[in-house]
Scaffold this motif. Sequence first.
Motif, short mmCIF file in Angstrom:
data_model
loop_
_atom_site.label_atom_id
_atom_site.label_comp_id
_atom_site.label_asym_id
_atom_site.label_seq_id
_atom_site.Cartn_x
_atom_site.Cartn_y
_atom_site.Cartn_z
N ARG A 194 0.83 -1.19 0.00
CA ARG A 194 0.00 0.00 0.00
C ARG A 194 0.87 1.25 0.00
O ARG A 194 2.01 1.22 0.44
CB ARG A 194 -0.90 0.04 1.25
N GLY A 195 0.27 2.33 -0.46
CA GLY A 195 0.94 3.62 -0.41
C GLY A 195 -0.08 4.72 -0.37
O GLY A 195 -1.27 4.49 -0.59
N GLN A 196 0.40 5.93 -0.09
CA GLN A 196 -0.50 7.07 -0.14
C GLN A 196 0.26 8.34 -0.45
O GLN A 196 1.45 8.46 -0.14
CB GLN A 196 -1.31 7.22 1.14
N VAL A 197 -0.45 9.24 -1.08
CA VAL A 197 0.04 10.60 -1.31
C VAL A 197 -0.94 11.50 -0.57
O VAL A 197 -2.15 11.44 -0.80
CB VAL A 197 0.05 10.95 -2.81
N GLN A 198 -0.42 12.30 0.34
CA GLN A 198 -1.25 13.24 1.10
C GLN A 198 -0.51 14.56 1.12
O GLN A 198 0.60 14.64 1.66
CB GLN A 198 -1.45 12.73 2.53
N THR A 207 4.24 7.73 0.38
CA THR A 207 4.63 7.04 1.60
C THR A 207 4.08 5.62 1.55
O THR A 207 2.88 5.43 1.35
CB THR A 207 4.08 7.78 2.84
N TRP A 208 4.97 4.63 1.68
CA TRP A 208 4.60 3.22 1.57
C TRP A 208 4.23 2.66 2.94
O TRP A 208 4.65 3.19 3.97
CB TRP A 208 5.75 2.41 0.96
N ASN A 209 3.50 1.56 2.95
CA ASN A 209 3.09 0.90 4.19
C ASN A 209 4.30 0.43 5.00
O ASN A 209 4.19 0.20 6.20
CB ASN A 209 2.16 -0.27 3.91
N THR A 210 5.46 0.33 4.39
CA THR A 210 6.69 -0.08 5.10
C THR A 210 7.33 1.08 5.85
O THR A 210 8.34 0.89 6.53
CB THR A 210 7.71 -0.64 4.09
N GLY A 211 6.79 2.30 5.68
CA GLY A 211 7.38 3.48 6.30
C GLY A 211 8.37 4.19 5.39
O GLY A 211 8.80 5.30 5.68
N GLU A 212 8.74 3.56 4.28
CA GLU A 212 9.66 4.17 3.32
C GLU A 212 8.90 5.14 2.42
O GLU A 212 7.67 5.11 2.36
CB GLU A 212 10.32 3.08 2.48
N THR A 252 13.23 9.94 -7.94
CA THR A 252 14.47 10.69 -7.75
C THR A 252 15.12 10.44 -6.39
O THR A 252 16.30 10.74 -6.22
CB THR A 252 14.21 12.19 -7.92
N ALA A 253 14.35 9.90 -5.44
CA ALA A 253 14.91 9.63 -4.12
C ALA A 253 14.05 8.60 -3.40
O ALA A 253 12.85 8.50 -3.63
CB ALA A 253 14.98 10.91 -3.29
N GLY A 254 14.69 7.82 -2.54
CA GLY A 254 13.97 6.88 -1.69
C GLY A 254 13.78 5.52 -2.33
O GLY A 254 14.55 5.10 -3.20
N LYS A 255 12.78 4.81 -1.85
CA LYS A 255 12.46 3.46 -2.32
C LYS A 255 12.26 3.48 -3.84
O LYS A 255 11.61 4.37 -4.36
CB LYS A 255 11.18 3.01 -1.61
N PHE A 256 12.81 2.52 -4.53
CA PHE A 256 12.72 2.37 -5.99
C PHE A 256 13.46 3.48 -6.74
O PHE A 256 13.16 3.76 -7.90
CB PHE A 256 11.27 2.26 -6.48
#
Length: 173
Positions: free
Chosen positions: A73-77, A101-106, A132-136
């Motif tokens: 899961r993920g979300q954009v807020q 923001t992913w369900n893993t906290g990343e 450009t940054a972070g997971k994937f």
Amino acid sequence: MRSIRGLLAVIALIASSLLLSPASAHAAPGDLTCTEDESVSYSPGLLNTRRPVDVTVHNVLSCTSLADPAVTRGQVQATIRGLDRSCTDLAASGSGSYTITWNTGETSTIGYSRSANYVLGTLVIVENGTVTAGKFAGDSVLHVVELPNLDLLACLAEPGLTSISGIGSYVFT
């Protein structure tokens, strides 16, 4: 609605084939795919004339990842305050960035360029980008959103167009 979803599938396939270039060869095919429920609200509502508005985006993603099965899961807020906007901007092209923001906290920060068109009365937005940054990080991203049933008559008078919602998909490669 079925014809619009079929059209979105064709657009996503064509656009994803355009993303496959030698520069993105390092990414595993299908690193991540997500479906999305998107909602956007405007305060005050959008009119046909430009004015400063606060734009709040809330997207909820349901995902499958080959690269990391823990990402489901993920979300954009986000709220952007004081944007100079109108109803005529809905189909405008542009660029920007946002963070998922992913369900893993990343998190994943995505830089994108956007095009938008009306297809059979539905606003279809296609964003091509890169993490450009972070997971994937380094993955190419195709994001397609379908916003049906826009009440554009609301743009003619107060309170204006106060919200839009729809469905979408993400493909990370």
